[in-house]
Design an enzyme around this catalytic site. Structure first.
Site, PDB file in Angstrom:
ATOM      1  CB  THR A   1      -8.428   5.005  10.205  1.00 42.09           C
ATOM      2  OG1 THR A   1      -7.230   5.524   9.619  1.00 42.09           O
ATOM      3  CG2 THR A   1      -8.700   5.741  11.514  1.00 42.09           C
TER       4      THR A   1
ATOM      5  CG  HIS B   1      -4.737   8.339   3.298  1.00 43.90           C
ATOM      6  ND1 HIS B   1      -4.118   9.009   2.260  1.00 43.90           N
ATOM      7  CD2 HIS B   1      -5.055   7.119   2.810  1.00 43.90           C
ATOM      8  CE1 HIS B   1      -4.058   8.220   1.198  1.00 43.90           C
ATOM      9  NE2 HIS B   1      -4.622   7.074   1.506  1.00 43.90           N
ATOM     10  N   GLY B   2      -6.718   8.767   7.277  1.00 44.08           N
ATOM     11  CA  GLY B   2      -6.753   9.090   8.703  1.00 44.08           C
ATOM     12  C   GLY B   2      -8.155   9.396   9.188  1.00 44.08           C
TER      13      GLY B   2
ATOM     14  CG  ASP C   1      -1.933   1.059   1.282  1.00 42.83           C
ATOM     15  OD1 ASP C   1      -2.349   1.505   0.204  1.00 42.83           O
ATOM     16  OD2 ASP C   1      -2.337   1.455   2.394  1.00 42.83           O
ATOM     17  CG  HIS C   2      -0.364   4.815   0.010  1.00 46.08           C
ATOM     18  ND1 HIS C   2      -0.760   5.772  -0.891  1.00 46.08           N
ATOM     19  CD2 HIS C   2      -1.478   4.469   0.695  1.00 46.08           C
ATOM     20  CE1 HIS C   2      -2.059   6.003  -0.749  1.00 46.08           C
ATOM     21  NE2 HIS C   2      -2.520   5.223   0.187  1.00 46.08           N
TER      22      HIS C   2
ATOM     23  CG  HIS D   1      -6.114   4.909  -1.576  1.00 46.41           C
ATOM     24  ND1 HIS D   1      -4.993   4.368  -0.971  1.00 46.41           N
ATOM     25  CD2 HIS D   1      -6.191   4.334  -2.799  1.00 46.41           C
ATOM     26  CE1 HIS D   1      -4.422   3.514  -1.802  1.00 46.41           C
ATOM     27  NE2 HIS D   1      -5.135   3.472  -2.918  1.00 46.41           N
ATOM     28  N   GLY D   2      -8.771   6.097   1.690  1.00 49.17           N
ATOM     29  CA  GLY D   2      -9.420   6.910   2.708  1.00 49.17           C
ATOM     30  C   GLY D   2     -10.869   6.516   2.928  1.00 49.17           C
ATOM     31  N   GLY D   3     -11.164   5.223   2.809  1.00 46.22           N
ATOM     32  CA  GLY D   3     -12.541   4.764   2.997  1.00 46.22           C
ATOM     33  C   GLY D   3     -13.025   4.890   4.427  1.00 46.22           C
TER      34      GLY D   3
END
Length: 294
Positions: free
Chosen positions: A233, A178-179, A82-83, A208-210
């Site tokens: 997260t 994200h986060g 990932d990333h 991303h950032g779901g």
């Protein structure tokens, strides 16, 4: 089955659902993900970020363990970096037995992003691995990056990017980050942009950032063409709460039993999410065939 992301995401793309991509750092998380996938008859992707990989989830431990467990179930399981920003990290994961990698050069200029993705695609495709790339930039919720439209994916640029890189799936920026979002905040997503991206690219798209995006938003992005949703997260926070609640109720619980309780708690979360994004019961059909890696 231990597979690359390519076939499972094409199946999701063709059948209009999404696959859960879950960041994992230990055996309990891995078991919870794979057992949930088997019980739900769903594909699943296990993500490990470079930070996680270097701090705790070492590739030489995680890759063989995940492959071993994946080969014991009937549903497709992928292990994805990932990333991956640094070339060395990406190649390390390819050589360690990952089945897929993400090249995140989204913070670089357009041409440099293309160059970096092209280099990894050449290596990964030769070994049967799939490659995820990102165009636009999914930043940090703490910085309110998700609401900065300047970071969103441009449709025309995305078409050129995919044609030149030959990436297998594309992470797009449409308003998530994200986060953790500020308490009570649900991000506003650019659904029209997502629709245009899907219509133009006609390929698997990634969100991303779901975490923290809200169930209504998640249902809508799947409906409009997202086929892979990254979750870190939300599950980490949920798992921590399960641990705290278990210790409060059973302060004398033994360590092994505590791990079992945490694992079962994670499975409840994961299976509910799989149902939300439509991936449950997709691998009971005879026409669903996924090529296993050697």
């Amino acid at each position: 089955m231990y597979v690359s992301m390519k076939e499972m995401l094409l199946h999701a793309h063709n059948n209009k659902y999404a696959v859960m991509a879950i960041n994992v750092v230990n055996m309990e998380q891995v078991k919870a993900c794979i057992e949930s996938a088997e019980e739900e008859k769903s594909a699943v992707i296990l993500n490990i970020s470079p930070r996680q990989m270097k701090a705790h989830a070492y590739p030489y431990i995680m890759a063989p363990m995940i492959k071993n467990l994946a080969e014991r179930v009937s549903v497709p399981v992928a292990l994805n970096l990932d990333h991956g920003v640094n070339y060395e990290d990406v190649v390390n994961c390819i050589n360690s037995g990952y089945s897929s990698v993400m090249v995140d050069a989204s913070s670089f200029a357009f041409e440099e992003n293309i160059r970096r993705v092209q280099a990894i695609v050449t290596i990964a495709h030769a070994k049967g691995l799939s490659v995820e790339a990102e165009l636009g930039h999914v930043g940090l919720a703490a910085n309110a990056d998700g609401q900065n439209a300047d970071l969103y994916t441009d449709v025309k640029m995305a078409k050129e990017f995919v044609e030149r890189t030959n990436c297998d799936c594309l992470a797009v920026a449409i308003g998530t980050a994200h986060g953790s979002y500020p308490k009570g905040m649900i991000p506003r997503l650019d659904f029209q942009r997502l629709k245009e991206l899907k219509d133009t690219l006609n390929m698997p798209l990634v969100l991303h950032g779901g975490s923290g995006a809200g169930e209504e938003n998640i249902r809508k992005v799947v409906e409009l063409g997202i086929n892979k949703i990254n979750v870190c997260t939300d599950l980490m926070d949920y798992t921590k709460q399960v641990m705290l609640d278990t210790l409060q109720k059973q302060p004398d619980i033994q360590y092994m039993e505590l791990n079992e309780a945490i694992e079962n708690g994670m499975k409840d979360f994961i299976k509910k999410y799989m149902r939300l994004i439509g991936s449950s019961n997709r691998y009971t059909f005879e026409d669903c065939k996924v090529a296993e890696l050697d």
